[in-house]
Design a protein around this motif. Structure first.
Motif, PDB file in Angstrom:
ATOM      1  N   PRO A 278       0.853  -1.351   0.015  1.00  0.00           N
ATOM      2  CA  PRO A 278      -0.050   0.202  -0.099  1.00  0.00           C
ATOM      3  C   PRO A 278       0.702   1.302  -0.146  1.00  0.00           C
ATOM      4  CG  PRO A 278      -0.852  -1.540   1.492  1.00  0.00           C
ATOM      5  CD  PRO A 278       0.541  -2.217   1.120  1.00  0.00           C
ATOM      6  N   THR A 279       0.643   2.218  -0.951  1.00  0.00           N
ATOM      7  CA  THR A 279       1.387   3.280  -0.988  1.00  0.00           C
ATOM      8  C   THR A 279       0.263   4.399  -1.430  1.00  0.00           C
ATOM      9  OG1 THR A 279       1.812   3.028  -3.510  1.00  0.00           O
ATOM     10  CG2 THR A 279       3.403   2.326  -2.022  1.00  0.00           C
ATOM     11  N   ALA A 280       0.890   5.736  -1.112  1.00  0.00           N
ATOM     12  CA  ALA A 280      -0.004   6.845  -1.454  1.00  0.00           C
ATOM     13  C   ALA A 280       1.096   7.798  -2.033  1.00  0.00           C
ATOM     14  CB  ALA A 280      -0.162   7.778  -0.104  1.00  0.00           C
ATOM     15  N   VAL A 281       0.461   8.751  -2.896  1.00  0.00           N
ATOM     16  CA  VAL A 281       1.260   9.606  -3.861  1.00  0.00           C
ATOM     17  C   VAL A 281       1.926  10.767  -2.878  1.00  0.00           C
ATOM     18  CG1 VAL A 281       1.224  11.600  -5.734  1.00  0.00           C
ATOM     19  CG2 VAL A 281      -0.256   9.425  -5.827  1.00  0.00           C
ATOM     20  N   VAL A 282       3.343  10.649  -2.896  1.00  0.00           N
ATOM     21  CA  VAL A 282       3.930  11.722  -2.100  1.00  0.00           C
ATOM     22  C   VAL A 282       4.558  12.770  -3.267  1.00  0.00           C
ATOM     23  CG1 VAL A 282       4.883  10.135  -0.257  1.00  0.00           C
ATOM     24  CG2 VAL A 282       6.182  10.220  -2.226  1.00  0.00           C
ATOM     25  N   GLY A 283       4.492  12.712  -4.682  1.00  0.00           N
ATOM     26  CA  GLY A 283       4.957  13.743  -5.435  1.00  0.00           C
ATOM     27  C   GLY A 283       4.748  13.012  -6.979  1.00  0.00           C
ATOM     28  N   VAL A 284       5.014  14.060  -7.738  1.00  0.00           N
ATOM     29  CA  VAL A 284       4.868  14.049  -9.243  1.00  0.00           C
ATOM     30  C   VAL A 284       6.193  14.529  -9.964  1.00  0.00           C
ATOM     31  CG1 VAL A 284       3.714  14.587 -11.275  1.00  0.00           C
ATOM     32  CG2 VAL A 284       2.205  14.128  -8.946  1.00  0.00           C
ATOM     33  N   ILE A 285       6.659  13.656 -10.952  1.00  0.00           N
ATOM     34  CA  ILE A 285       7.773  14.101 -11.625  1.00  0.00           C
ATOM     35  C   ILE A 285       7.429  14.026 -13.173  1.00  0.00           C
ATOM     36  CG2 ILE A 285       9.367  13.259  -9.933  1.00  0.00           C
ATOM     37  CD1 ILE A 285       9.982  10.650 -11.756  1.00  0.00           C
ATOM     38  N   HIS A 286       7.961  14.695 -13.869  1.00  0.00           N
ATOM     39  CA  HIS A 286       7.774  15.105 -15.226  1.00  0.00           C
ATOM     40  C   HIS A 286       8.898  14.540 -16.147  1.00  0.00           C
ATOM     41  CE1 HIS A 286       3.924  17.267 -14.495  1.00  0.00           C
ATOM     42  NE2 HIS A 286       4.836  17.704 -13.429  1.00  0.00           N
ATOM     43  N   PRO A 287       9.186  13.228 -16.252  1.00  0.00           N
ATOM     44  CA  PRO A 287      10.394  12.993 -16.882  1.00  0.00           C
ATOM     45  C   PRO A 287      10.452  12.922 -18.491  1.00  0.00           C
ATOM     46  CG  PRO A 287       9.002  10.926 -16.640  1.00  0.00           C
ATOM     47  CD  PRO A 287       8.244  12.099 -15.981  1.00  0.00           C
ATOM     48  N   GLY A 288       9.499  13.402 -19.078  1.00  0.00           N
ATOM     49  CA  GLY A 288       9.507  13.822 -20.415  1.00  0.00           C
ATOM     50  C   GLY A 288       8.509  14.810 -20.728  1.00  0.00           C
ATOM     51  N   ALA A 289       8.504  15.291 -21.852  1.00  0.00           N
ATOM     52  CA  ALA A 289       7.677  16.645 -22.409  1.00  0.00           C
ATOM     53  C   ALA A 289       6.171  16.281 -22.044  1.00  0.00           C
ATOM     54  CB  ALA A 289       8.191  16.893 -23.644  1.00  0.00           C
ATOM     55  N   ASP A 290       5.759  15.119 -22.354  1.00  0.00           N
ATOM     56  CA  ASP A 290       4.467  14.771 -22.385  1.00  0.00           C
ATOM     57  C   ASP A 290       4.275  13.713 -21.461  1.00  0.00           C
ATOM     58  OD1 ASP A 290       3.787  16.393 -24.273  1.00  0.00           O
ATOM     59  OD2 ASP A 290       4.171  15.109 -26.005  1.00  0.00           O
ATOM     60  N   SER A 291       5.048  13.512 -20.338  1.00  0.00           N
ATOM     61  CA  SER A 291       4.790  12.401 -19.433  1.00  0.00           C
ATOM     62  C   SER A 291       4.831  12.716 -17.904  1.00  0.00           C
ATOM     63  CB  SER A 291       5.883  11.269 -19.633  1.00  0.00           C
ATOM     64  OG  SER A 291       6.937  11.663 -19.425  1.00  0.00           O
ATOM     65  N   VAL A 292       3.959  12.282 -17.351  1.00  0.00           N
ATOM     66  CA  VAL A 292       3.725  12.462 -15.608  1.00  0.00           C
ATOM     67  C   VAL A 292       3.927  11.079 -14.983  1.00  0.00           C
ATOM     68  CG1 VAL A 292       2.493  13.296 -13.890  1.00  0.00           C
ATOM     69  CG2 VAL A 292       2.526  14.452 -16.217  1.00  0.00           C
ATOM     70  N   ARG A 293       4.570  11.006 -14.001  1.00  0.00           N
ATOM     71  CA  ARG A 293       4.566   9.973 -13.056  1.00  0.00           C
ATOM     72  C   ARG A 293       4.405  10.464 -11.622  1.00  0.00           C
ATOM     73  NH1 ARG A 293       9.009   5.276 -13.972  1.00  0.00           N
ATOM     74  NH2 ARG A 293       7.550   4.253 -12.757  1.00  0.00           N
ATOM     75  N   GLU A 294       3.719   9.500 -11.128  1.00  0.00           N
ATOM     76  CA  GLU A 294       3.489   9.676  -9.557  1.00  0.00           C
ATOM     77  C   GLU A 294       4.700   8.917  -8.712  1.00  0.00           C
ATOM     78  OE1 GLU A 294      -0.250   7.714  -8.915  1.00  0.00           O
ATOM     79  OE2 GLU A 294      -1.322   9.619  -9.230  1.00  0.00           O
ATOM     80  N   VAL A 295       5.110   9.545  -7.773  1.00  0.00           N
ATOM     81  CA  VAL A 295       6.105   9.123  -6.823  1.00  0.00           C
ATOM     82  C   VAL A 295       5.327   8.885  -5.571  1.00  0.00           C
ATOM     83  CG1 VAL A 295       8.138   9.664  -5.512  1.00  0.00           C
ATOM     84  CG2 VAL A 295       7.845  10.733  -7.710  1.00  0.00           C
ATOM     85  N   ARG A 296       5.436   7.395  -5.523  1.00  0.00           N
ATOM     86  CA  ARG A 296       4.567   6.811  -4.182  1.00  0.00           C
ATOM     87  C   ARG A 296       5.415   6.348  -3.029  1.00  0.00           C
ATOM     88  NH1 ARG A 296      -0.339   6.237  -6.228  1.00  0.00           N
ATOM     89  NH2 ARG A 296      -0.997   5.213  -4.504  1.00  0.00           N
ATOM     90  N   GLY A 297       4.884   6.473  -1.903  1.00  0.00           N
ATOM     91  CA  GLY A 297       5.487   6.329  -0.714  1.00  0.00           C
ATOM     92  C   GLY A 297       4.721   5.253   0.256  1.00  0.00           C
ATOM     93  N   CYS A 298       5.400   4.399   1.091  1.00  0.00           N
ATOM     94  CA  CYS A 298       4.827   3.401   2.034  1.00  0.00           C
ATOM     95  C   CYS A 298       4.357   4.542   2.940  1.00  0.00           C
ATOM     96  CB  CYS A 298       5.557   2.282   2.313  1.00  0.00           C
ATOM     97  SG  CYS A 298       7.048   2.899   3.264  1.00  0.00           S
ATOM     98  N   ALA A 299       3.588   3.864   4.036  1.00  0.00           N
ATOM     99  CA  ALA A 299       3.191   4.369   5.125  1.00  0.00           C
ATOM    100  C   ALA A 299       4.191   5.075   6.077  1.00  0.00           C
ATOM    101  CB  ALA A 299       2.332   3.145   6.050  1.00  0.00           C
TER     102      ALA A 299
END
Length: 79
Positions: free
Chosen positions: A27-48
């Protein structure tokens, strides 16, 4: 707030923790968002444990700076 009250402020789903990838899916929650490319978004997830650690850092920083601490906001844009 106690640990569980803070964790209850987040939406949890299985994912890989950014600090503990060796633990696999948990189980994880979103702790941030990164933009590795011009048209891409990735959620950074963290455990409890990581979410609680980040909340502790946020609370300490708020106390040092004299600003108001509001739990449950890890992963939201600041500013």
């Amino acid at each position: 707030m106690d640990r569980q009250q803070i964790l209850d402020l987040y939406e949890w789903e299985d994912g890989v923790c950014f600090r503990h990838p060796d633990k696999g899916a948990l189980p994880t929650a979103v702790v941030g968002v990164i933009h590795p490319g011009a048209d891409s978004v990735r959620e950074v997830r963290g455990c409890a444990d990581c979410v609680v650690a980040i909340e502790d850092m946020r609370r300490e920083e708020a106390a040092r700076s004299g600003s108001e601490y509001e739990p449950g906001r890890v992963g939201e844009p600041s500013g």
